[in-house]
Design a protein around this motif. Structure first.
Motif, short mmCIF file in Angstrom:
data_model
loop_
_atom_site.label_atom_id
_atom_site.label_comp_id
_atom_site.label_asym_id
_atom_site.label_seq_id
_atom_site.Cartn_x
_atom_site.Cartn_y
_atom_site.Cartn_z
N MET A 1 -6.39 8.37 0.87
CA MET A 1 -6.08 7.07 0.14
C MET A 1 -7.25 6.44 -0.78
SD MET A 1 -3.05 4.18 1.13
CE MET A 1 -1.93 4.84 1.00
N SER A 2 -7.63 6.34 -1.83
CA SER A 2 -8.79 5.65 -2.88
C SER A 2 -9.32 4.49 -2.02
CB SER A 2 -8.99 5.37 -4.03
OG SER A 2 -7.96 4.77 -4.75
N ARG A 3 -10.16 3.84 -2.44
CA ARG A 3 -10.54 2.45 -1.87
C ARG A 3 -9.33 1.21 -2.53
NH1 ARG A 3 -12.86 -2.10 -4.73
NH2 ARG A 3 -13.70 -3.96 -3.73
N ASP A 4 -8.98 1.33 -4.16
CA ASP A 4 -8.10 1.18 -5.24
C ASP A 4 -6.76 1.25 -4.30
OD1 ASP A 4 -10.45 -0.47 -6.80
OD2 ASP A 4 -10.40 0.91 -8.18
N GLN A 5 -6.62 2.22 -4.23
CA GLN A 5 -4.94 2.29 -3.69
C GLN A 5 -5.24 1.83 -2.42
OE1 GLN A 5 -5.83 7.38 -3.25
NE2 GLN A 5 -3.59 6.52 -5.55
N ILE A 6 -5.10 1.73 -1.59
CA ILE A 6 -5.58 0.66 -0.58
C ILE A 6 -5.46 -0.97 -0.71
CG2 ILE A 6 -6.87 0.25 2.04
CD1 ILE A 6 -7.71 3.07 1.84
N LEU A 7 -6.54 -1.05 -1.17
CA LEU A 7 -6.23 -2.79 -1.83
C LEU A 7 -4.90 -2.85 -2.09
CD1 LEU A 7 -9.75 -2.98 -2.88
CD2 LEU A 7 -8.73 -4.23 -0.57
N GLU A 8 -4.56 -2.47 -3.27
CA GLU A 8 -3.04 -2.76 -4.03
C GLU A 8 -1.96 -1.79 -3.77
OE1 GLU A 8 -3.39 -1.05 -7.96
OE2 GLU A 8 -5.53 -2.01 -8.13
N SER A 9 -2.03 -1.81 -1.77
CA SER A 9 -0.84 -1.62 -1.06
C SER A 9 -0.34 -3.01 -0.35
CB SER A 9 -0.81 -0.66 0.03
OG SER A 9 -1.78 -1.15 0.98
N ARG A 10 0.41 -3.09 0.69
CA ARG A 10 0.88 -3.68 0.52
C ARG A 10 0.69 -3.66 2.37
NH1 ARG A 10 7.27 -4.01 0.17
NH2 ARG A 10 6.95 -5.78 1.86
N ARG A 11 -0.29 -4.55 2.05
CA ARG A 11 -0.94 -4.90 3.69
C ARG A 11 -0.33 -5.54 4.65
NH1 ARG A 11 -7.15 -5.90 2.68
NH2 ARG A 11 -7.36 -5.29 5.07
N TRP A 12 -1.20 -4.67 6.19
CA TRP A 12 -0.14 -5.36 7.17
C TRP A 12 -0.69 -6.34 8.03
CZ3 TRP A 12 4.30 -3.78 9.16
CH2 TRP A 12 4.69 -2.75 8.87
N LYS A 13 -0.46 -7.26 8.56
CA LYS A 13 -1.20 -9.04 8.55
C LYS A 13 -1.10 -9.33 10.25
CE LYS A 13 -2.00 -12.22 5.69
NZ LYS A 13 -1.11 -13.39 4.81
N ILE A 14 -1.88 -9.76 10.88
CA ILE A 14 -1.37 -10.38 12.16
C ILE A 14 -1.67 -11.19 12.48
CG2 ILE A 14 -3.38 -9.12 12.75
CD1 ILE A 14 -1.75 -8.27 15.99
N SER A 15 -0.49 -12.05 13.38
CA SER A 15 -0.79 -13.23 13.38
C SER A 15 -0.83 -13.85 14.91
CB SER A 15 -0.29 -14.51 12.30
OG SER A 15 -0.66 -15.75 12.93
N TYR A 16 -2.26 -14.31 15.17
CA TYR A 16 -1.99 -14.79 17.41
C TYR A 16 -2.05 -16.11 17.50
CZ TYR A 16 -6.85 -12.34 16.70
OH TYR A 16 -7.70 -12.58 17.42
N SER A 17 -2.34 -17.22 18.23
CA SER A 17 -2.86 -17.92 19.05
C SER A 17 -3.69 -17.22 20.94
CB SER A 17 -2.41 -19.08 19.50
OG SER A 17 -1.27 -18.55 20.44
#
Length: 104
Positions: A1-17
């Motif tokens: 995947m190109s940089r633009d494809q990666i940036l424009e895809s829906r990315r995964w996020k994580i949250s924690y304390s």
């Protein structure tokens, strides 16, 4: 995947304390804990929430991770992120950036 494809895809996020180890303790740390929300970059979501949090926490040197959530960003979140990135890139092309110096 190109940089633009990666940036424009829906990315995964994580949250924690995690535990606040500041001395003295930060006044904004709720119950002596900070929170962290960030993107997952290397497919950590496939390992599961706890394993992904452990990898991310290790990178940031956080201890005693709890309250872990992992999700894929919504279309609205993605649109907001892309809008911010495009504005930042346009500003940098015009010579406006965080590294301007002399602002203090």
């Amino acid at each position: 995947m190109s940089r633009d494809q990666i940036l424009e895809s829906r990315r995964w996020k994580i949250s924690y304390s995690y535990d606040c180890v500041c001395d003295p303790r930060c006044y904004w740390a709720k119950g002596g804990r900070h929170s962290q929300t960030t993107f997952l970059n290397k497919g950590e979501q496939e390992l599961g929430a706890e394993a992904a949090a452990e990898i991310t926490a290790r990178a940031f040197k956080h201890a005693n991770v709890a309250d872990v959530e992992i999700w894929q960003e919504s279309d609205e979140e993605r649109a907001t992120r892309l809008k911010w990135m495009r504005k930042t890139e346009a500003d940098e092309r015009r010579g406006i950036h965080w590294n301007m110096g002399g602002a203090n």
